[in-house]
Design a protein around this motif. Structure first.
Motif, mmCIF file in Angstrom:
data_model
loop_
_atom_site.group_PDB
_atom_site.id
_atom_site.type_symbol
_atom_site.label_atom_id
_atom_site.label_comp_id
_atom_site.label_asym_id
_atom_site.label_seq_id
_atom_site.Cartn_x
_atom_site.Cartn_y
_atom_site.Cartn_z
ATOM 1 N N ASP A 264 -4.048 -102.012 -45.362
ATOM 2 C CA ASP A 264 -4.074 -101.256 -44.191
ATOM 3 C C ASP A 264 -3.621 -100.226 -43.586
ATOM 4 N N PRO A 265 -4.009 -99.388 -44.426
ATOM 5 C CA PRO A 265 -3.825 -97.829 -44.870
ATOM 6 C C PRO A 265 -4.244 -96.942 -43.571
ATOM 7 N N SER A 266 -4.511 -97.758 -42.740
ATOM 8 C CA SER A 266 -5.143 -96.821 -41.566
ATOM 9 C C SER A 266 -4.303 -96.604 -40.416
ATOM 10 N N LYS A 267 -3.289 -97.985 -40.443
ATOM 11 C CA LYS A 267 -3.147 -98.515 -39.766
ATOM 12 C C LYS A 267 -2.333 -96.897 -38.784
ATOM 13 N N PRO A 268 -1.049 -96.235 -39.419
ATOM 14 C CA PRO A 268 -0.611 -95.674 -38.350
ATOM 15 C C PRO A 268 -1.628 -95.028 -37.553
ATOM 16 N N LYS A 269 -3.280 -94.108 -38.737
ATOM 17 C CA LYS A 269 -4.205 -92.842 -37.202
ATOM 18 C C LYS A 269 -4.019 -94.152 -36.545
ATOM 19 N N ARG A 270 -4.612 -95.522 -36.081
ATOM 20 C CA ARG A 270 -5.325 -96.581 -36.140
ATOM 21 C C ARG A 270 -3.961 -96.543 -34.341
ATOM 22 N N GLU A 271 -3.223 -97.050 -34.650
ATOM 23 C CA GLU A 271 -2.049 -96.665 -33.467
ATOM 24 C C GLU A 271 -1.929 -95.449 -32.566
ATOM 25 N N LYS A 272 -1.681 -94.594 -33.461
ATOM 26 C CA LYS A 272 -2.163 -92.729 -32.548
ATOM 27 C C LYS A 272 -3.411 -93.234 -31.589
ATOM 28 N N VAL A 273 -3.810 -93.151 -32.498
ATOM 29 C CA VAL A 273 -5.033 -93.025 -31.368
ATOM 30 C C VAL A 273 -5.436 -94.033 -30.514
ATOM 31 N N GLY A 274 -5.131 -95.445 -30.658
ATOM 32 C CA GLY A 274 -5.181 -96.442 -29.682
ATOM 33 C C GLY A 274 -5.194 -96.141 -28.607
ATOM 34 N N PRO A 275 -3.759 -95.578 -28.103
ATOM 35 C CA PRO A 275 -3.685 -95.314 -26.778
ATOM 36 C C PRO A 275 -4.602 -94.345 -26.037
ATOM 37 N N TRP A 276 -5.061 -93.399 -26.786
ATOM 38 C CA TRP A 276 -6.204 -92.267 -26.269
ATOM 39 C C TRP A 276 -7.510 -93.712 -25.965
ATOM 40 N N VAL A 277 -7.675 -94.365 -26.877
ATOM 41 C CA VAL A 277 -9.071 -95.096 -26.688
ATOM 42 C C VAL A 277 -8.810 -95.343 -25.320
ATOM 43 N N LEU A 278 -8.136 -96.498 -25.415
ATOM 44 C CA LEU A 278 -7.498 -97.091 -23.798
ATOM 45 C C LEU A 278 -7.431 -95.996 -23.109
ATOM 46 N N GLY A 279 -6.973 -95.233 -23.134
ATOM 47 C CA GLY A 279 -6.984 -94.049 -21.520
ATOM 48 C C GLY A 279 -7.988 -93.763 -21.619
ATOM 49 N N TYR A 280 -9.423 -94.389 -22.000
ATOM 50 C CA TYR A 280 -10.895 -93.349 -21.780
ATOM 51 C C TYR A 280 -11.046 -94.561 -21.783
ATOM 52 N N PHE A 281 -11.134 -95.483 -21.893
ATOM 53 C CA PHE A 281 -11.835 -96.804 -20.289
ATOM 54 C C PHE A 281 -11.579 -96.829 -19.715
ATOM 55 N N VAL A 282 -10.160 -96.577 -19.124
ATOM 56 C CA VAL A 282 -9.417 -96.855 -18.290
ATOM 57 C C VAL A 282 -11.004 -95.831 -17.189
ATOM 58 N N LEU A 283 -10.195 -94.251 -17.907
ATOM 59 C CA LEU A 283 -10.897 -93.315 -17.004
ATOM 60 C C LEU A 283 -12.120 -94.160 -16.771
ATOM 61 N N PHE A 284 -13.030 -94.022 -17.938
ATOM 62 C CA PHE A 284 -14.466 -93.962 -17.791
ATOM 63 C C PHE A 284 -14.336 -94.547 -16.449
ATOM 64 N N ALA A 285 -14.033 -96.331 -16.728
ATOM 65 C CA ALA A 285 -13.983 -97.481 -15.896
ATOM 66 C C ALA A 285 -13.767 -96.506 -14.118
ATOM 67 N N PHE A 286 -12.435 -95.491 -14.057
ATOM 68 C CA PHE A 286 -12.375 -95.492 -12.922
ATOM 69 C C PHE A 286 -13.401 -94.403 -12.109
ATOM 70 N N LEU A 287 -14.212 -93.869 -12.900
ATOM 71 C CA LEU A 287 -15.783 -93.306 -13.228
ATOM 72 C C LEU A 287 -16.901 -93.614 -12.751
ATOM 73 N N ALA A 288 -16.762 -95.140 -12.853
ATOM 74 C CA ALA A 288 -18.145 -95.844 -13.025
ATOM 75 C C ALA A 288 -18.217 -96.228 -11.538
ATOM 76 N N TYR A 289 -17.016 -96.887 -11.329
ATOM 77 C CA TYR A 289 -16.774 -97.597 -9.767
ATOM 78 C C TYR A 289 -17.019 -96.351 -9.513
ATOM 79 N N LEU A 290 -16.356 -95.423 -9.011
ATOM 80 C CA LEU A 290 -16.631 -94.450 -8.405
ATOM 81 C C LEU A 290 -18.390 -93.872 -7.941
ATOM 82 N N TRP A 291 -18.964 -94.028 -9.340
ATOM 83 C CA TRP A 291 -20.468 -94.283 -8.839
ATOM 84 C C TRP A 291 -21.609 -95.280 -8.856
#
Length: 300
Positions: A264-291
């Motif tokens: 699983d050589p990509s685990k460190p990179k995956r863990e690093k980018v994970g919070p940004w992906v989750l943050g994107y989904f939260v932001l997207f959900a919020f904007l979608a709700y406003l729309w």
């Protein structure tokens, strides 16, 4: 508001399934084994060992094992050794760092008892309890302070298991060779593959079947399963020919780290980018709700 209630219901049952139903189903289908911290409580505590006396007794081991760090070469090549013993006896340079000292002393006295197997390529009774403790103390005294993850894997697992993602075979890493310019035949590669095939054949006859490649074992099995299996294979796979390896906690951590690096050589990179992906989904959900609210405000 109605849509939020529907979402809440879906989230609730999803979490119940994930944290309740699935773990329960897994516990019913798979035996739960408690991890004991590589303490080997079933083995007798050996007497205090004397490294100086162990050095005098180490010839008992070097008739089969090499100790490269002490200038002692293995008496046979891996293929010849596998033909004689079923598996190539390990070089003992790192034994004192990777193996639990109590296990090592008990293993020298009785490999089958300590390894929890019916047969062993190593004969028992090579020393009495005190002699075994002295040898174990000597091996611990010559062990390096730091063992690399790759070295720990090679010692504990690499004589039986291949790692094709790391280009590791049971007799070593696949060498870099070149084909002959005139014939296009890579004789060195063919010779190495022949040796690997013969070793694997000897190993399969000894154990009953060829042990699996461990390239993706960290993805196929969870960490708890792996450490409890290594600690005592019989608990999770009763009747297996795999012996209890006898690693200490530090040795296991090194082995696991290497398995993770390869599988699983990509685990460190995956863990690093994970919070940004989750943050994107939260932001997207919020904007979608406003729309959604802006589009349907006149219809509710």
């Amino acid at each position: 508001m109605r849509d939020l209630k529907v979402l809440a219901v879906v989230v609730f049952f999803t979490l119940v399934t994930y944290w309740g139903v699935e773990p329960y189903a897994h516990s019913v289908m798979h035996k739960h084994v408690e991890f004991e911290g590589f303490k080997y409580k079933d083995l007798k505590t050996p007497p205090k060992g004397d490294p100086a006396k162990g050095k005098a007794l180490i010839a008992t081991c070097t008739s089969c094992h090499g100790i490269k760090s002490q200038g002692m070469k293995a008496p046979m090549d891996p293929v010849s050794a596998s033909a004689a013993y079923g598996v190539n006896p390990p070089d003992l340079s790192n034994a004192g760092a990777v193996l639990d000292e109590k296990f090592l002393a008990n293993f020298i006295v009785s490999p089958t008892h300590a390894g929890l197997v019916k047969k062993s390529g190593m004969p028992g009774g090579m020393a009495d309890a005190q002699g075994a403790a002295d040898i174990a103390a000597y091996l611990k005294s010559i062990a390096p302070k730091e063992v690399k993850p790759q070295e720990a894997f090679e010692f504990a697992c690499g004589r039986c298991h291949a790692m094709r993602y790391a280009k590791w075979t049971q007799i070593g890493f696949v060498p870099k060779t070149k084909a002959d310019i005139k014939t296009g035949v890579d004789l060195a590669k063919l010779d190495f593959e022949k040796k690997v095939g013969q070793y694997q054949l000897n190993l399969a006859k000894y154990l009953g079947k060829l042990p699996p490649d461990l390239s993706i074992i960290v993805r196929a099995r969870g960490e708890h399963y792996l450490k409890t299996f290594v600690e005592n294979p019989q608990n999770l796979l009763h009747g297996t020919a795999m012996p209890r390896v006898g690693v200490n906690n530090e040795g296991y951590e090194k082995v696991y780290k290497y398995l993770e690096e390869v599988g699983d050589p990509s685990k460190p990179k995956r863990e690093k980018v994970g919070p940004w992906v989750l943050g994107y989904f939260v932001l997207f959900a919020f904007l979608a709700y406003l729309w959604y609210k802006s589009q349907w405000k006149d219809l509710h």
